[in-house]
Design a protein around this motif. Structure first.
Motif, PDB file in Angstrom:
ATOM      1  N   PHE A 108       0.515  -1.368   0.243  1.00 16.74           N
ATOM      2  CA  PHE A 108       0.091   0.198  -0.427  1.00 16.74           C
ATOM      3  C   PHE A 108       0.471   1.360   0.026  1.00 16.74           C
ATOM      4  O   PHE A 108       0.676   2.410  -0.569  1.00 16.74           O
ATOM      5  N   VAL A 109       2.557   1.149   0.724  1.00 14.54           N
ATOM      6  CA  VAL A 109       2.733   2.558   0.906  1.00 14.54           C
ATOM      7  C   VAL A 109       3.256   3.048  -1.121  1.00 14.54           C
ATOM      8  O   VAL A 109       3.762   3.666  -1.169  1.00 14.54           O
ATOM      9  N   GLN A 110       3.168   1.554  -1.447  1.00 17.95           N
ATOM     10  CA  GLN A 110       4.480   1.402  -3.105  1.00 17.95           C
ATOM     11  C   GLN A 110       3.514   2.196  -3.530  1.00 17.95           C
ATOM     12  O   GLN A 110       4.099   3.051  -4.366  1.00 17.95           O
ATOM     13  N   ARG A 111       2.063   1.703  -3.534  1.00 18.61           N
ATOM     14  CA  ARG A 111       1.125   2.472  -4.430  1.00 18.61           C
ATOM     15  C   ARG A 111       0.774   3.870  -4.282  1.00 18.61           C
ATOM     16  O   ARG A 111       0.890   4.707  -4.937  1.00 18.61           O
ATOM     17  N   ALA A 112       1.041   4.268  -2.685  1.00 19.36           N
ATOM     18  CA  ALA A 112       0.797   5.655  -2.464  1.00 19.36           C
ATOM     19  C   ALA A 112       2.184   6.582  -2.956  1.00 19.36           C
ATOM     20  O   ALA A 112       2.415   7.335  -4.019  1.00 19.36           O
ATOM     21  N   PRO A 172       7.046  18.828  -3.103  1.00 23.28           N
ATOM     22  CA  PRO A 172       7.288  17.292  -2.752  1.00 23.28           C
ATOM     23  C   PRO A 172       6.111  16.455  -3.286  1.00 23.28           C
ATOM     24  O   PRO A 172       4.871  17.031  -3.674  1.00 23.28           O
ATOM     25  N   ASN A 173       6.736  15.418  -3.475  1.00 28.09           N
ATOM     26  CA  ASN A 173       5.241  14.813  -4.307  1.00 28.09           C
ATOM     27  C   ASN A 173       4.791  13.507  -3.143  1.00 28.09           C
ATOM     28  O   ASN A 173       4.852  12.989  -2.312  1.00 28.09           O
ATOM     29  N   PHE A 174       3.130  13.923  -2.400  1.00 29.52           N
ATOM     30  CA  PHE A 174       2.734  12.990  -1.916  1.00 29.52           C
ATOM     31  C   PHE A 174       1.501  12.345  -2.673  1.00 29.52           C
ATOM     32  O   PHE A 174       0.698  12.534  -3.268  1.00 29.52           O
ATOM     33  N   GLY A 221     -11.411   3.481  11.742  1.00 26.21           N
ATOM     34  CA  GLY A 221     -11.125   2.394  11.944  1.00 26.21           C
ATOM     35  C   GLY A 221     -10.179   1.935  10.629  1.00 26.21           C
ATOM     36  O   GLY A 221      -9.187   0.680  11.306  1.00 26.21           O
ATOM     37  N   ALA A 222      -9.891   2.529   9.683  1.00 29.68           N
ATOM     38  CA  ALA A 222      -9.179   2.428   8.491  1.00 29.68           C
ATOM     39  C   ALA A 222      -7.702   2.912   8.847  1.00 29.68           C
ATOM     40  O   ALA A 222      -7.156   3.567   9.825  1.00 29.68           O
ATOM     41  N   THR A 223      -7.000   2.173   7.725  1.00 34.40           N
ATOM     42  CA  THR A 223      -5.336   2.694   7.752  1.00 34.40           C
ATOM     43  C   THR A 223      -5.280   3.405   6.827  1.00 34.40           C
ATOM     44  O   THR A 223      -5.617   2.842   5.355  1.00 34.40           O
ATOM     45  N   ALA A 224      -4.446   4.823   6.556  1.00 35.47           N
ATOM     46  CA  ALA A 224      -4.262   5.220   5.948  1.00 35.47           C
ATOM     47  C   ALA A 224      -2.348   5.624   5.737  1.00 35.47           C
ATOM     48  O   ALA A 224      -1.817   4.871   6.046  1.00 35.47           O
ATOM     49  N   TYR A 225      -2.167   5.036   4.429  1.00 28.45           N
ATOM     50  CA  TYR A 225      -0.717   4.669   4.033  1.00 28.45           C
ATOM     51  C   TYR A 225       0.019   6.036   2.974  1.00 28.45           C
ATOM     52  O   TYR A 225      -0.651   5.575   2.142  1.00 28.45           O
ATOM     53  N   LEU A 226       1.199   6.857   3.583  1.00 29.30           N
ATOM     54  CA  LEU A 226       1.354   7.664   2.734  1.00 29.30           C
ATOM     55  C   LEU A 226       2.707   7.552   2.433  1.00 29.30           C
ATOM     56  O   LEU A 226       3.448   6.883   3.359  1.00 29.30           O
ATOM     57  N   ASN A 227       3.455   8.051   1.292  1.00 34.13           N
ATOM     58  CA  ASN A 227       4.602   7.845   1.144  1.00 34.13           C
ATOM     59  C   ASN A 227       5.374   8.630   1.637  1.00 34.13           C
ATOM     60  O   ASN A 227       6.828   8.097   1.865  1.00 34.13           O
ATOM     61  N   VAL A 231      -7.643  12.549  10.854  1.00 35.54           N
ATOM     62  CA  VAL A 231      -7.887  12.524  11.897  1.00 35.54           C
ATOM     63  C   VAL A 231      -9.889  12.452  12.214  1.00 35.54           C
ATOM     64  O   VAL A 231     -10.900  12.578  12.552  1.00 35.54           O
ATOM     65  N   GLN A 232     -10.410  13.984  11.743  1.00 35.45           N
ATOM     66  CA  GLN A 232     -11.821  13.542  11.304  1.00 35.45           C
ATOM     67  C   GLN A 232     -12.770  12.657  10.751  1.00 35.45           C
ATOM     68  O   GLN A 232     -13.931  12.275  11.031  1.00 35.45           O
ATOM     69  N   SER A 233     -11.637  12.237   9.600  1.00 34.80           N
ATOM     70  CA  SER A 233     -12.939  10.813   9.584  1.00 34.80           C
ATOM     71  C   SER A 233     -12.459   9.593   9.880  1.00 34.80           C
ATOM     72  O   SER A 233     -13.464   8.707   9.204  1.00 34.80           O
ATOM     73  N   GLY A 234     -11.725   9.588  11.153  1.00 32.35           N
ATOM     74  CA  GLY A 234     -11.577   8.337  11.808  1.00 32.35           C
ATOM     75  C   GLY A 234     -10.824   7.451  11.496  1.00 32.35           C
ATOM     76  O   GLY A 234     -10.710   6.070  12.008  1.00 32.35           O
ATOM     77  N   ILE A 235      -9.771   7.366  10.340  1.00 31.71           N
ATOM     78  CA  ILE A 235      -8.661   6.842  10.670  1.00 31.71           C
ATOM     79  C   ILE A 235      -7.935   6.477  11.969  1.00 31.71           C
ATOM     80  O   ILE A 235      -7.195   7.240  12.234  1.00 31.71           O
ATOM     81  N   ALA A 236      -7.971   5.658  11.649  1.00 31.19           N
ATOM     82  CA  ALA A 236      -7.568   4.904  13.310  1.00 31.19           C
ATOM     83  C   ALA A 236      -5.822   4.530  13.211  1.00 31.19           C
ATOM     84  O   ALA A 236      -5.758   5.421  14.013  1.00 31.19           O
ATOM     85  N   ARG A 237      -5.086   3.573  12.228  1.00 28.55           N
ATOM     86  CA  ARG A 237      -4.145   3.797  12.320  1.00 28.55           C
ATOM     87  C   ARG A 237      -3.289   4.825  10.598  1.00 28.55           C
ATOM     88  O   ARG A 237      -3.951   4.654   9.366  1.00 28.55           O
ATOM     89  N   VAL A 238      -2.237   5.329  10.663  1.00 33.95           N
ATOM     90  CA  VAL A 238      -0.977   6.071   9.422  1.00 33.95           C
ATOM     91  C   VAL A 238      -0.052   5.526  10.011  1.00 33.95           C
ATOM     92  O   VAL A 238       0.898   5.253  10.373  1.00 33.95           O
ATOM     93  N   VAL A 239       0.112   4.742   8.067  1.00 35.31           N
ATOM     94  CA  VAL A 239       1.870   4.583   8.458  1.00 35.31           C
ATOM     95  C   VAL A 239       2.733   4.628   7.066  1.00 35.31           C
ATOM     96  O   VAL A 239       2.052   5.748   5.875  1.00 35.31           O
ATOM     97  N   ILE A 240       3.698   5.803   7.733  1.00 32.13           N
ATOM     98  CA  ILE A 240       3.969   7.193   6.659  1.00 32.13           C
ATOM     99  C   ILE A 240       5.405   5.991   6.527  1.00 32.13           C
ATOM    100  O   ILE A 240       5.877   5.258   6.710  1.00 32.13           O
ATOM    101  N   GLY A 241       5.846   6.447   5.243  1.00 36.08           N
ATOM    102  CA  GLY A 241       7.337   5.951   4.053  1.00 36.08           C
ATOM    103  C   GLY A 241       8.467   6.374   4.517  1.00 36.08           C
ATOM    104  O   GLY A 241       9.379   5.806   4.605  1.00 36.08           O
ATOM    105  N   MET A 242       8.168   7.700   4.377  1.00 31.78           N
ATOM    106  CA  MET A 242       9.653   8.622   5.151  1.00 31.78           C
ATOM    107  C   MET A 242       8.972   9.898   6.160  1.00 31.78           C
ATOM    108  O   MET A 242       7.866  10.352   5.590  1.00 31.78           O
ATOM    109  N   ARG A 243      10.072  10.483   6.439  1.00 32.67           N
ATOM    110  CA  ARG A 243       9.428  11.225   7.271  1.00 32.67           C
ATOM    111  C   ARG A 243       9.862  12.271   6.682  1.00 32.67           C
ATOM    112  O   ARG A 243       9.846  12.462   5.597  1.00 32.67           O
TER     113      ARG A 243
END
Length: 598
Positions: free
Chosen positions: A35-39, A54-56, A96-102, A119-131
């Motif tokens: 999923f992060v690769q897709r992002a 910056p590419n997001f 309750g879903a997870t957001a995947y960000l590059n 936050v407002q959509s209720g996303i429970a978890r975020v996975v980030i590819g890099m700072r």
């Protein structure tokens, strides 16, 4: 496979195969990585349509691993990838879903749209590819998400495995231009050349059209469309008389830069035609003053250096806001740039041809090496067949590792994004993700302005409004079409491109009072913007006592330029507006517009 300027590592197929065994071994990590690769892949989709930024990218998936929404940042000043993904998924499914960000979100000052959308959509978890690679933004969004109770994982830190290492590399590659620029304080630079199988870039007589195939040349046009500027030397201008446009390479056309120590250049050349794209000639101080005047008469900018060398030139263009540079020069200049350590990546198109010639030039001139042990090795080398040619690409310098300078959680929370990183008495602004980037007309702040009938219209950005009003009031169908085209442009960059092109190509369609009216019009739109958004107003007032300079790399009128040679009317108007808000002066623009010389 389409050639990309900052190509992500092609691991998507391997990741898809790895996820077939979810729940066994590293299956969960493979799913996260996919999923992060897709992002990362999504984030690269805007390249070629807008100047590099910056590419997001963002992908939202349910706890069961089903993707339900995705998006990517099209340009600075447009809707964030995170908000697009939330809207695509629907607020109900996001809970309750997870957001995947590059990459970690990097909203400009006072704009928390990306984080708020998650936050407002209720996303429970975020996975980030890099700072985020920029110090003033790094860690801010991560801290904000965690403070709202969102669980945040960072690839390579919180999640580690072999497959994750590959995707971290992909995320870094897709934003390599920003990482290199932040680490080395020069633009990310790529050397591109085409050569024969025996290593020649031209015949002994200098003839070079065409070494590579038509398909390879098409790839080069794509490369051009993804960079801020193209560098060539005087020999290339004299020998090839290039145009250096990005024909069919995307909507963005890079600036042409000519490096010439003596200005031994032809009186007439395709690069001196600046009707469609600007040209900058950099030279040694005092070189051929009469020829400098000749170039200036054609609209070519000339910049003098005490000693002309690639390092100083790249530092200069870094200060002008450039992120990425494509070098399409001959062997002598290429060797000089490599020796100065300003080249970060190489693209070599090798054609299956042999031309021989003892004096035929090679792609890189003298580097002073006498043993093979001194040879420069490329890193992360890739091979690709492009028609009959082979494209070999790789890095001369490894992608900088940001981890040693990543602040701790507590340190990030204390970062103040309004801290001025420049001299205390001069504040530069240009790109929206810089500390004072919201002063730019390209920042994502819609405004409402009255039309000719007093009815209020909403404009996506101040730049949309400004560019369209060059043609407002002209009773001509084409002028009216330009207004509508600018108003509906997907980004402020596109609006600016349309407006500038129309003004150059059809000056008869520009309103006759434009030169006298544009300052007052700009003041009105700035006043509306900084009156509508309190946080922008506060930031502007916080600069009291400082000189504001619009650091645009191409605009003499609105920008201040590096040596203060620009008129800087954008900065002047902001200082005037600041004075009005502080109650220091009259609100009449005519009375104080000239008080802020720099």
């Amino acid at each position: 496979m389409a050639l990309t300027f900052f190509s992500p590592t092609p691991v998507t197929c391997r990741l898809a195969a790895a996820t077939n065994g979810l729940g066994h071994g590293n299956g969960d990590h493979a799913l996260e990585a996919r999923f992060v690769q897709r992002a990362a892949d999504l984030s690269d989709k805007s390249a070629g349509f807008t100047s590099p930024h910056p590419n997001f990218g963002c992908v939202i998936a349910t706890p069961r691993g089903h993707a339900i929404g995705e998006g990517y940042l099209y340009a600075q000043g447009t809707k964030p990838a995170e908000l697009q993904a939330v809207e695509a998924a629907g607020a109900g499914l996001c809970r309750g879903a997870t957001a995947y960000l590059n990459m970690e979100p990097g909203d400009c000052h006072g704009d928390h749209t990306a984080v708020s959308a998650l936050v407002q959509s209720g996303i429970a978890r975020v996975v980030i590819g890099m700072r985020h690679p920029l110090q003033h933004l790094r860690g801010n969004a991560i801290s904000a998400l965690r403070s709202e109770g969102v669980h945040v994982d960072i690839l390579g830190e919180d999640l580690q495995s072999k497959v994750i290492e590959e995707v971290v590399k992909s995320c870094r590659l897709v934003n390599a231009h920003l990482i290199y620029r932040a680490a080395f304080n020069i633009p990310f630079s790529v050397l591109k050349y085409a050569m024969t199988l025996d290593g020649k870039i031209a015949t002994s007589c200098g003839h070079s059209a065409w070494i590579s195939s038509k398909k390879s040349r098409s790839h080069v046009l794509q490369l051009r469309g993804r960079c801020d500027a193209i560098v060539v030397g005087g020999n290339t201008v004299r020998r090839d008389n290039p145009r250096l446009t990005a024909r069919h390479g995307g909507g963005h056309t890079p600036t042409r830069i000519v490096m010439s120590q003596t200005l031994n250049l032809p009186e007439e050349a395709n690069l001196w035609d600046t009707s469609a794209v600007s040209t900058i000639v950099v030279t040694q101080r005092g070189a051929r003053k009469s020829f400098q005047k000749h170039l200036a008469s054609k609209g070519v900018e000339v910049v003098e250096f005490d000693i002309l060398n690639p390092r100083d030139v790249m530092e200069y263009f870094y200060d002008r806001g450039n992120i990425s540079i494509l070098w399409e020069c001959g062997g002598s200049l290429a060797a000089s740039a490599i020796s100065a350590s300003v080249i970060h990546k190489v693209y070599a198109f090798v054609a299956p041809k042999i031309i021989g010639g003892r004096n035929a030039p090679s792609p890189v001139g003298e580097l002073g090496m006498v043993e093979m042990s001194q040879a420069l090795d490329l890193i992360d080398v890739s091979y690709e067949q492009v028609g009959p040619d082979i494209l070999i690409s790789g890095f001369l310098q490894p992608i900088p590792d940001l981890k040693p300078v990543i602040p701790s959680f507590d340190e990030t929370a204390a970062i103040d994004p309004t801290i001025n990183p420049y001299e205390p008495d001069i504040i530069y602004f240009h790109r929206t993700w810089e500390p004072y980037g919201v002063f730019s007309n390209f920042s994502p702040h819609p405004i409402q302005m009255p039309d000719n009938e007093g009815k209020y219209e909403t404009w996506s950005t101040a730049e949309h409004f400004y560019q369209a009003h060059k043609f407002v009031g002209i009773n001509n169908l084409q002028a009216q079409n330009y207004v509508e085209e600018i108003k509906s442009a997907r980004s402020p960059e596109e609006a600016a491109r349309i407006g500038r092109f129309a003004q150059r190509q059809h000056p008869d369609l520009v309103r006759p009072d434009w030169e006298s009216a544009k300052i007052e019009l700009m003041y009105r739109v700035l006043k509306c913007k900084f009156s509508t958004y309190p946080h922008l107003n506060s930031l502007l007032l916080s600069t009291a006592g400082s000189i504001l300079v619009e650091a645009s790399s191409h605009d003499y009128f609105w920008g201040g330029r590096m040596e203060g040679e620009g008129l800087n009317y954008h900065g002047r108007l902001l200082m005037q507006l600041r004075s009005e808000f502080l109650g220091e002066h009259s609100s009449s623009s005519e009375s104080i517009i000239y008080q802020h010389d720099i």
